[in-house]
Motif scaffolding. Structure first.
Motif, PDB file in Angstrom:
ATOM      1  N   MET A 215       0.849  -1.191   0.000  1.00 23.59           N
ATOM      2  CA  MET A 215       0.000   0.000   0.000  1.00 23.59           C
ATOM      3  C   MET A 215       0.886   1.244   0.000  1.00 23.59           C
ATOM      4  O   MET A 215       1.906   1.288   0.669  1.00 23.59           O
ATOM      5  CB  MET A 215      -0.909   0.001   1.231  1.00 23.59           C
ATOM      6  N   THR A 216       0.463   2.229  -0.760  1.00 22.55           N
ATOM      7  CA  THR A 216       1.290   3.425  -0.934  1.00 22.55           C
ATOM      8  C   THR A 216       0.661   4.636  -0.242  1.00 22.55           C
ATOM      9  O   THR A 216      -0.548   4.877  -0.330  1.00 22.55           O
ATOM     10  CB  THR A 216       1.482   3.721  -2.428  1.00 22.55           C
ATOM     11  N   TYR A 217       1.511   5.400   0.436  1.00 23.82           N
ATOM     12  CA  TYR A 217       1.102   6.640   1.116  1.00 23.82           C
ATOM     13  C   TYR A 217       2.041   7.771   0.692  1.00 23.82           C
ATOM     14  O   TYR A 217       3.073   7.523   0.050  1.00 23.82           O
ATOM     15  CB  TYR A 217       1.169   6.449   2.641  1.00 23.82           C
ATOM     16  N   ASP A 218       1.699   8.986   1.099  1.00 22.97           N
ATOM     17  CA  ASP A 218       2.612  10.113   0.857  1.00 22.97           C
ATOM     18  C   ASP A 218       3.745  10.109   1.881  1.00 22.97           C
ATOM     19  O   ASP A 218       4.855  10.548   1.588  1.00 22.97           O
ATOM     20  CB  ASP A 218       1.861  11.450   0.935  1.00 22.97           C
ATOM     21  N   ALA A 219       3.420   9.655   3.090  1.00 22.64           N
ATOM     22  CA  ALA A 219       4.441   9.605   4.143  1.00 22.64           C
ATOM     23  C   ALA A 219       4.123   8.475   5.109  1.00 22.64           C
ATOM     24  O   ALA A 219       2.956   8.241   5.445  1.00 22.64           O
ATOM     25  CB  ALA A 219       4.500  10.930   4.890  1.00 22.64           C
ATOM     26  N   ILE A 220       5.162   7.787   5.540  1.00 20.31           N
ATOM     27  CA  ILE A 220       5.038   6.778   6.594  1.00 20.31           C
ATOM     28  C   ILE A 220       5.792   7.290   7.807  1.00 20.31           C
ATOM     29  O   ILE A 220       6.938   7.748   7.693  1.00 20.31           O
ATOM     30  CB  ILE A 220       5.617   5.417   6.150  1.00 20.31           C
ATOM     31  N   ILE A 221       5.147   7.232   8.964  1.00 19.88           N
ATOM     32  CA  ILE A 221       5.769   7.665  10.207  1.00 19.88           C
ATOM     33  C   ILE A 221       5.907   6.455  11.118  1.00 19.88           C
ATOM     34  O   ILE A 221       4.923   5.767  11.401  1.00 19.88           O
ATOM     35  CB  ILE A 221       4.937   8.767  10.896  1.00 19.88           C
TER      36      ILE A 221
ATOM     37  N   VAL B 121       0.804   5.887  10.145  1.00 20.55           N
ATOM     38  CA  VAL B 121       1.637   5.799  11.351  1.00 20.55           C
ATOM     39  C   VAL B 121       1.692   4.334  11.776  1.00 20.55           C
ATOM     40  O   VAL B 121       0.659   3.678  11.913  1.00 20.55           O
ATOM     41  CB  VAL B 121       1.060   6.650  12.508  1.00 20.55           C
ATOM     42  N   ILE B 122       2.902   3.826  11.978  1.00 23.92           N
ATOM     43  CA  ILE B 122       3.099   2.422  12.365  1.00 23.92           C
ATOM     44  C   ILE B 122       3.736   2.366  13.747  1.00 23.92           C
ATOM     45  O   ILE B 122       4.704   3.081  14.024  1.00 23.92           O
ATOM     46  CB  ILE B 122       4.026   1.702  11.350  1.00 23.92           C
ATOM     47  N   ASP B 123       3.208   1.518  14.631  1.00 21.07           N
ATOM     48  CA  ASP B 123       3.797   1.350  15.963  1.00 21.07           C
ATOM     49  C   ASP B 123       3.597  -0.093  16.413  1.00 21.07           C
ATOM     50  O   ASP B 123       2.551  -0.684  16.157  1.00 21.07           O
ATOM     51  CB  ASP B 123       3.159   2.304  16.972  1.00 21.07           C
ATOM     52  N   HIS B 124       4.606  -0.635  17.115  1.00 24.67           N
ATOM     53  CA  HIS B 124       4.519  -2.026  17.561  1.00 24.67           C
ATOM     54  C   HIS B 124       3.704  -2.183  18.841  1.00 24.67           C
ATOM     55  O   HIS B 124       3.363  -3.285  19.233  1.00 24.67           O
ATOM     56  CB  HIS B 124       5.915  -2.619  17.772  1.00 24.67           C
ATOM     57  N   ALA B 125       3.389  -1.071  19.516  1.00 27.19           N
ATOM     58  CA  ALA B 125       2.665  -1.135  20.796  1.00 27.19           C
ATOM     59  C   ALA B 125       1.167  -1.383  20.584  1.00 27.19           C
ATOM     60  O   ALA B 125       0.628  -1.163  19.506  1.00 27.19           O
ATOM     61  CB  ALA B 125       2.875   0.161  21.560  1.00 27.19           C
TER      62      ALA B 125
END
Length: 391
Positions: free
Chosen positions: A1-7, A30-34
């Motif tokens: 999947m494509t986005y303009d920005a990944i945080i 936004v990606i987080d492991h928590a």
């Protein structure tokens, strides 16, 4: 999947960057492991989140590159964050020294950031572990436990190593090194000191005793409360100086700031010669601490019977107590991590890596560390805003 920005990272800096970019029409992931976002916000300020400090200035930060923070802090000020808090109807109060806290719960600040992200169309993917990051001709690919994602811009907002029990890792440093950026060696900051067995034994029975103090390391000094613990020393003054301390260094503590203890003891010797030295010291210090100082100075009995040299020994332990911590409590209890991604490789205007277009580092991951009292959150907002505007 494509986005303009990944945080990478759903903490304060990451969420603030995401909402800033999202409001500008960017499609942001936004990606987080928590399991939950912004755990550090949740536990901050005793659960009330010390979300900024009205006295924020570059002087409240340490870095190997001290001028780096100036631009971002000027671009997003405490008043700007307060305006957002007010717009969300969150009640707050100033505690001391410009520190602002929620009247209610820190969860209100988390809720505010999540609401802003939702309104800006930001996608947040939790319990999603980053497996690898790669850069190609069109941008970055992030392989995760929930699939592969791509974007022309990647923002690393994964914080430092502080408080591993809430999920802190050194991922930001790994990514920085992968792309050729230098890392200033990380170390625990805003952290209690520990003592060796001998000093712990000498201070036995003082755990829980608190005094106002001036604590110095070289030319750096802080005047706030000091707290004795069963491991060593804590309290705001100690946490502040810990950010500057290095292993093997001494610190100097004045436990009666503004009072000349030696002059006071000499005066007491004239005025009330029959009183015990510990009683005279107890006019300045808590009783248990006064007794401990007298014992460690090797002075006991009536003050009339004590020489100037013995009074000097006791006074020095109060006004100029030189002590060498054996270490700190480490990342387990450190409020922040000092050091981090070397700012000399980043743009101070946008937080973008100079040698890697499209790669950004913000928040605690960067070698900018605030003093205690809301400054680190203000850096999170300011650095997140700077990057968010540039995405």
């Amino acid at each position: 999947m494509t986005y303009d920005a990944i945080i990478l990272g759903a903490g304060g800096a990451g969420l603030f960057c995401a909402m800033t970019a999202g409001k500008r029409g960017r499609r942001v992931l936004v990606i987080d492991h928590a399991k939950k976002p912004a755990e550090k916000i949740r536990i901050s300020g005793g659960g009330r989140c010390n979300f900024t400090n009205i006295h924020t200035s570059p002087k409240n930060f340490l870095s190997d590159n001290p001028r780096f923070c100036i631009s971002a802090l000027a671009g997003f000020k405490p008043a700007d964050f307060i305006a957002l808090v007010d717009a969300h109807g969150i009640a707050w109060h100033e505690k001391t020294l410009g520190q602002l806290f929620c009247d209610g719960s820190s969860q209100q600040i988390i809720g505010m950031l999540l609401d802003e992200c939702a309104q800006a169309g930001v996608t947040i993917s939790l319990e999603n572990e980053v497996k690898s990051v790669a850069k190609g001709e069109t941008g970055f690919t992030v392989e995760t436990s929930k699939g592969s994602f791509a974007a022309p811009a990647l923002v690393v907002a994964t914080g430092g190593k502080s408080i591993p029990k809430i999920g802190a890792t050194g991922l930001a440093y790994e990514i920085a090194r992968q792309f050729g950026l230098s890392v200033v060696p990380p170390r625990p900051a805003l952290v209690p000191f520990t003592f060796g067995p001998e000093l712990r034994e000498a201070l036995e029975g003082l755990s829980g005793v608190s005094v106002d103090a001036v604590v110095s390391h070289g030319k750096t000094r802080f005047a706030e409360a000091l707290l004795f613990t069963h491991r060593g020393l804590s309290g705001p003054a100690i946490l502040q100086i810990s950010s500057y301390w290095r292993e093997g260094d001494d610190i100097v503590i004045d436990m009666a700031p503004g009072r000349d203890v030696l002059a006071g003891l000499k005066e007491a010797r004239k005025a009330t010669p029959k009183q015990e030295i510990a009683t005279a010291l107890a006019r300045l210090l808590p009783k248990s601490l006064a007794e401990n100082v007298a014992r460690r100075a090797g002075v006991e009995g009536r003050i009339a019977d004590l020489s100037d040299r013995k009074l000097e020994a006791a006074a020095a332990l109060v006004n100029r107590w030189r002590v060498k911590p054996s270490g700190t409590e480490g990342y387990r209890t450190a409020e922040v991590t000092a050091g981090g991604v070397d700012t000399r490789g980043l743009s101070s205007q946008t937080m973008e890596a100079r040698a890697v277009p499209g790669l950004y580092f913000i928040g605690e991951a960067v070698d900018v560390t605030g003093h205690l009292g809301g400054f680190n959150f203000q850096w999170a907002w300011a650095s997140g805003f700077a990057a968010g505007k540039a995405l």
